[in-house]
Design an enzyme around this catalytic site. Sequence first.
Site, mmCIF file in Angstrom:
data_model
loop_
_atom_site.group_PDB
_atom_site.id
_atom_site.type_symbol
_atom_site.label_atom_id
_atom_site.label_comp_id
_atom_site.label_asym_id
_atom_site.label_seq_id
_atom_site.Cartn_x
_atom_site.Cartn_y
_atom_site.Cartn_z
ATOM 1 N N CYS A 1 -3.933 -1.055 -1.983
ATOM 2 C CA CYS A 1 -3.918 0.320 -2.264
ATOM 3 C C CYS A 1 -5.208 0.778 -3.271
ATOM 4 O O CYS A 1 -5.146 0.252 -4.489
ATOM 5 C CB CYS A 1 -2.580 1.184 -2.789
ATOM 6 S SG CYS A 1 -2.531 2.758 -3.153
ATOM 7 N N CYS B 1 -12.276 3.087 0.480
ATOM 8 C CA CYS B 1 -10.889 3.731 1.040
ATOM 9 C C CYS B 1 -10.616 2.624 1.900
ATOM 10 O O CYS B 1 -11.363 2.497 3.140
ATOM 11 C CB CYS B 1 -11.111 5.183 1.325
ATOM 12 S SG CYS B 1 -9.685 5.479 2.354
ATOM 13 N N THR B 2 -9.269 2.207 1.959
ATOM 14 C CA THR B 2 -8.851 1.237 3.039
ATOM 15 C C THR B 2 -8.951 1.866 4.398
ATOM 16 O O THR B 2 -8.928 0.988 5.423
ATOM 17 C CB THR B 2 -7.420 0.912 2.615
ATOM 18 O OG1 THR B 2 -6.535 2.097 2.489
ATOM 19 C CG2 THR B 2 -7.265 0.006 1.376
ATOM 20 N N HIS B 3 -8.929 3.106 4.719
ATOM 21 C CA HIS B 3 -9.134 3.792 6.043
ATOM 22 C C HIS B 3 -10.458 3.420 6.609
ATOM 23 O O HIS B 3 -10.789 3.436 7.842
ATOM 24 C CB HIS B 3 -8.754 5.357 6.036
ATOM 25 C CG HIS B 3 -7.324 5.426 5.980
ATOM 26 N ND1 HIS B 3 -6.696 5.111 4.844
ATOM 27 C CD2 HIS B 3 -6.422 5.994 6.891
ATOM 28 C CE1 HIS B 3 -5.456 5.612 5.014
ATOM 29 N NE2 HIS B 3 -5.150 6.050 6.108
ATOM 30 N N THR C 1 -5.672 3.505 -4.824
ATOM 31 C CA THR C 1 -5.221 4.242 -6.024
ATOM 32 C C THR C 1 -4.521 3.503 -7.012
ATOM 33 O O THR C 1 -4.588 3.573 -8.225
ATOM 34 C CB THR C 1 -4.337 5.319 -5.327
ATOM 35 O OG1 THR C 1 -4.737 6.397 -4.286
ATOM 36 C CG2 THR C 1 -3.839 6.432 -6.455
ATOM 37 N N ASP D 1 1.112 -1.194 -0.104
ATOM 38 C CA ASP D 1 0.063 0.087 -0.153
ATOM 39 C C ASP D 1 0.823 1.312 -0.015
ATOM 40 O O ASP D 1 2.135 1.025 0.202
ATOM 41 C CB ASP D 1 -1.019 0.087 1.527
ATOM 42 C CG ASP D 1 -1.710 1.172 1.143
ATOM 43 O OD1 ASP D 1 -2.289 1.817 0.220
ATOM 44 O OD2 ASP D 1 -2.002 1.873 2.435
ATOM 45 N N SER D 2 0.128 2.471 -0.419
ATOM 46 C CA SER D 2 1.214 3.508 -0.299
ATOM 47 C C SER D 2 1.425 3.981 1.051
ATOM 48 O O SER D 2 2.491 4.837 1.255
ATOM 49 C CB SER D 2 0.092 4.878 -0.851
ATOM 50 O OG SER D 2 -0.913 4.786 -0.246
ATOM 51 N N GLU E 1 -6.405 9.301 10.402
ATOM 52 C CA GLU E 1 -4.954 9.477 10.597
ATOM 53 C C GLU E 1 -4.507 10.363 11.803
ATOM 54 O O GLU E 1 -3.497 9.949 12.330
ATOM 55 C CB GLU E 1 -4.108 9.808 9.420
ATOM 56 C CG GLU E 1 -4.384 8.707 8.293
ATOM 57 C CD GLU E 1 -3.287 9.032 7.247
ATOM 58 O OE1 GLU E 1 -2.685 9.980 6.972
ATOM 59 O OE2 GLU E 1 -3.191 7.914 6.485
ATOM 60 N N GLY F 1 -2.225 9.335 -4.086
ATOM 61 C CA GLY F 1 -3.698 9.685 -4.541
ATOM 62 C C GLY F 1 -3.317 11.152 -5.331
ATOM 63 O O GLY F 1 -4.198 11.399 -6.003
#
Lengths: 289, 289
Positions: free
Chosen positions: A98, A210-212, A100, A35-36, A177, A68
């Site tokens: 990821c 979105c992974t978050h 993106t 992932d990024s 985050e 992104g």
Amino acid sequence: MVSNLDFHSLLLYNPTTLRKAINALNNIKRIGVFDSGLGGLTVLNQICKYNEGLDIVYFGDTARVPYGTRTNDTILAYAEQDVRFLKKQSVDAIIVACGTVSSIAIDDLASELDIPIYGVIEPAAEAALNATQTGRIGVIGTPATIRNGAYPKAIKAISASTECIGVPCPLLVPMIENGYEQDDELVEMACRRYLSSFDGSNVDTIIMGCTHYPFYESTLSRLAPHITFVDIGTALAKKLPQLLNLYKGEKTHVEYFVSDPDTGFQAVANRFLDSISARDISSVNIEMY
Amino acid sequence: MVSNLDFHSLLLYNPTTLRKAINALNNIKRIGVFDSGLGGLTVLNQICKYNEGLDIVYFGDTARVPYGTRTNDTILAYAEQDVRFLKKQSVDAIIVACGTVSSIAIDDLASELDIPIYGVIEPAAEAALNATQTGRIGVIGTPATIRNGAYPKAIKAISASTECIGVPCPLLVPMIENGYEQDDELVEMACRRYLSSFDGSNVDTIIMGCTHYPFYESTLSRLAPHITFVDIGTALAKKLPQLLNLYKGEKTHVEYFVSDPDTGFQAVANRFLDSISARDISSVNIEMY
């Protein structure tokens, strides 16, 4: 021995395709996940939860996050380095955790690689199509994800008549985050605002694109109890045994690599992971690959 | 002719320091201004507003923004490339319109350079010290800025008895960059939350320690009308004529360079700028410098 029929079928393939087809049948002993940055950890978490006993190498490109905001060329170049690094770790398959990279670079990466590679878009699209009764699916994601339209494209490719509505949610990643909890009034206000964009649309299923976002799934579900929320990590994790011939050992084993060790990876990782924990974290200079 | 006294004084200096001292006396005909991205445009805006007729080259490192999440070594390496690029544009002085670089790399950059370079920290610290009556100064900024403590350090260096309280405001930059207006209820709730951290502290002056924040100055001032808010761009712009022997032409002239042209620079620029407008935007591959 190869029969005449098989031999002719094989001639239809170029060497890379052939190697890939053979590799896909092979036991996948070691999986690379990248992932990024940190979001991919929620995907890793679900992979490990639904598939115990895997041997995984996780790479988080914490030095170059976020992808992104980069151009497509830069995103592909970064992803190629990530993939080269994982190949050096002797992985037999790669999961792009990821959003993106999954939406922009997966086809290019697949054509360059001799091992299987899968992203998070298609499994989520399939899961949403399985869940919807109204034929109207929502997608929430970062502005970049909504703009590139990867989820609607994947959904339309399976079911052209399904309507798909994307809503950008720019504040959710910064909130997650920065440790804003799911019951924080700012989080609730933002989630309520974003969900209100679906009012009157008859959407009954929303892909958390979105992974978050699984981090706020309980807030979203509380505010919209009649909606089915699709977690892209869970969708991929459940699909994985169909995609790959997974070899499972006795115990799950995960090695972690990051490109910038000073970004508090371990602390965030342990907030994102519940089925495993993040130890054994090494640093890698990804620009070298 | 150099007198004996002057000659001995000059011997105390090494060649770089000497060259710098001479350059500082020179007319500054062309100024380089750089930032990790867009925030520096608010500084540029104030520089042009308070100093008409300058010839400026602005560089925004839009391909590598944000710097705040990188390691100090990476930030210095990036800043060195930014500086080398501006030097190639024949600038006579450089303004670091980036809080992160100003706080982390300015001393290293100054020691490497033969032209004057100034950041945004000291002028803001001075302006806040001039404004405070209570001797208690607040700083709002990104988590990275608050963590590195550059503003308290600069304030203490001038006035050791002044108390300084830093409050991280992680949501303000994402809100501004995603177009949340100053009267949006999410913006108000976030600003109220952050300002409430100063309750009971007797702070009467708050440094807006991030180049983006002037965008929400009216919200902040409305919520805390008795506080003096210090804009770091204004502080630097007002101080500039004392720092540099500025040559002023008839008309302000600004050239813009960005490292990633696809990030909507012009649209955001024209939201950030009011005393000038952003035209004449070129692309540069900053990794080459």
